[in-house]
Scaffold this active site. Structure first.
Site, PDB file in Angstrom:
ATOM      1  N   LYS A 115      -2.587  12.259 -33.451  1.00  0.00           N
ATOM      2  CA  LYS A 115      -2.039  12.715 -32.142  1.00  0.00           C
ATOM      3  C   LYS A 115      -0.807  13.473 -32.603  1.00  0.00           C
ATOM      4  CE  LYS A 115       1.067   9.806 -29.362  1.00  0.00           C
ATOM      5  NZ  LYS A 115       0.715  10.075 -27.704  1.00  0.00           N
ATOM      6  N   GLU A 166      11.950   4.079 -21.906  1.00  0.00           N
ATOM      7  CA  GLU A 166      11.122   3.562 -23.342  1.00  0.00           C
ATOM      8  C   GLU A 166      12.174   2.626 -24.208  1.00  0.00           C
ATOM      9  OE1 GLU A 166       7.877   4.786 -26.534  1.00  0.00           O
ATOM     10  OE2 GLU A 166       8.890   6.277 -25.500  1.00  0.00           O
TER      11      GLU A 166
END
Length: 360
Positions: free
Chosen positions: A176, A221
């Protein structure tokens, strides 16, 4: 709780309770500091201490010791006794561990908790008199009447970078990688920080909003929060757009939850957070399934991670050092993803995608 007979030459943080229900933004001037979340909000002005933090690998964990020593050297007279009372250090750390970084301890901090409690902390020489008048800033200067928006690289160049990152994943060199694109907004006058934060508050009421040393923003977040021996993290990875049509919006959310690609990338982040926190914890676990967190413009996959810290509990900054950067803002494997970001993005992230927050 109060220290006994503080040294007159030592700094003293006084924290009385406030009865007035003040908006934190009213205390903020353009050089002020803010961190506003659902549990606690803090707005600071002036500077009691500015701390130079170490750089290099493991810099956040080393910074934790610098900040802890500085805060411990300040005597405390606190009649409220809540998180965020007494001296507080604010940090907005660069994405790159080698970049210089500082922590700021404001001279005055106005605080509020979700239950309505309000307080004000002032830091000064222990022998000086206390100033308990709530801080209220003046009106900000008018903002720009016009502005321009431009990317710093062409669409063709950006798409080529994304394609190269995609190919690295397809070849198995990366699991990723998260690329950022820089956009520059220029106005014909300075942008007042208080106006920017008011707009962010109106558009993203559930996000954490911050202004620390010139970095202004909002993020949904939670990298890490520590209270006593409890630790929480709320990583988000996997994103879909929003729609004004409720049925389309629900379909987009369902598609995000059903997406194999997004679920795999999300799990990479959750596994990383669990592995990073485990050495500090006697117990840590994550929700069995992710949920969708909807913001004004996008929606994210999110999973709450919670644990109990071993004794003695690690500081919030030490925990942030173990977690940063998560695969949500970098990639996996971490060092290989960082190298790809440095090669492909074409700009210095600075403090963008770095940890921002406070510690008491």
């Amino acid at each position: 709780m109060a220290d006994v007979a503080p040294d007159p030459g030592r700094l003293l943080a006084r924290t009385p309770r406030l009865d007035a229900d003040l908006d934190l933004l009213t205390a903020l001037d353009d050089g002020g500091t803010l961190f506003e979340g659902p549990d606690v909000g803090l707005a600071g002005t002036g500077t009691a201490l500015r701390l130079a933090l170490p750089s290099g690998p493991g810099r956040v964990a080393a910074a934790a010791d610098v900040v802890a020593d500085a805060l411990a050297a300040i005597a405390v007279d606190d009649e409220v006794g809540r998180p965020g009372c007494g001296p507080v250090a604010f940090c907005a750390l660069p994405f790159d561990d080698e970049a210089p970084a500082t922590a700021l301890v404001p001279a005055t901090v106005l605080g509020r908790a979700a239950d309505g409690s309000r307080w004000q902390t002032t830091i000064g020489p222990a022998g000086a008199g206390a100033d308990t008048a709530p801080r209220v800033a003046g009106s900000p200067a008018p903002g720009p009447s016009s502005f321009t928006v431009r990317p710093t690289r062409s669409p063709e160049s950006w798409c080529a970078a994304v394609a190269e990152a995609r190919d690295l994943v397809r070849r198995g060199a990366l699991e990723k990688v998260v690329l950022a694109r820089e956009v520059v907004v220029e106005g014909d006058a300075p942008f007042p920080v208080r106006d920017l934060l008011a707009r962010l508050r109106a558009s993203y009421p559930a996000a954490f909003r911050f202004a620390v040393d010139g970095l202004v923003g909002a993020s949904p977040e939670l990298l890490v929060a520590r209270a006593g021996d409890r630790v929480r993290s709320h990583p988000m990875a996997g994103t879909a757009p929003r729609s004004a049509d409720p049925s389309t919006d629900a379909r987009l959310a369902a598609s995000l939850l059903a997406s194999t690609k997004d679920r795999v990338e999300h799990q990479v982040t959750i596994d990383f957070v669990l592995d990073a926190l485990l050495p500090f914890c006697s117990y840590v676990d994550a929700e069995a399934e992710p949920s969708v967190v909807a913001m004004a413009n996008v929606q994210h996959l999110a999973t709450l991670v919670q644990g109990r810290l071993s004794s003695p509990p690690a500081s919030a900054l030490a925990l942030a050092g173990a977690l940063h950067p998560t695969p949500a803002v970098c990639g996996s494997p971490r060092e290989e993803a960082r190298a790809a970001i440095a090669r492909l993005e074409g700009f210095d992230r600075g403090r963008y995608a770095g940890p921002v927050g406070w510690v008491d």
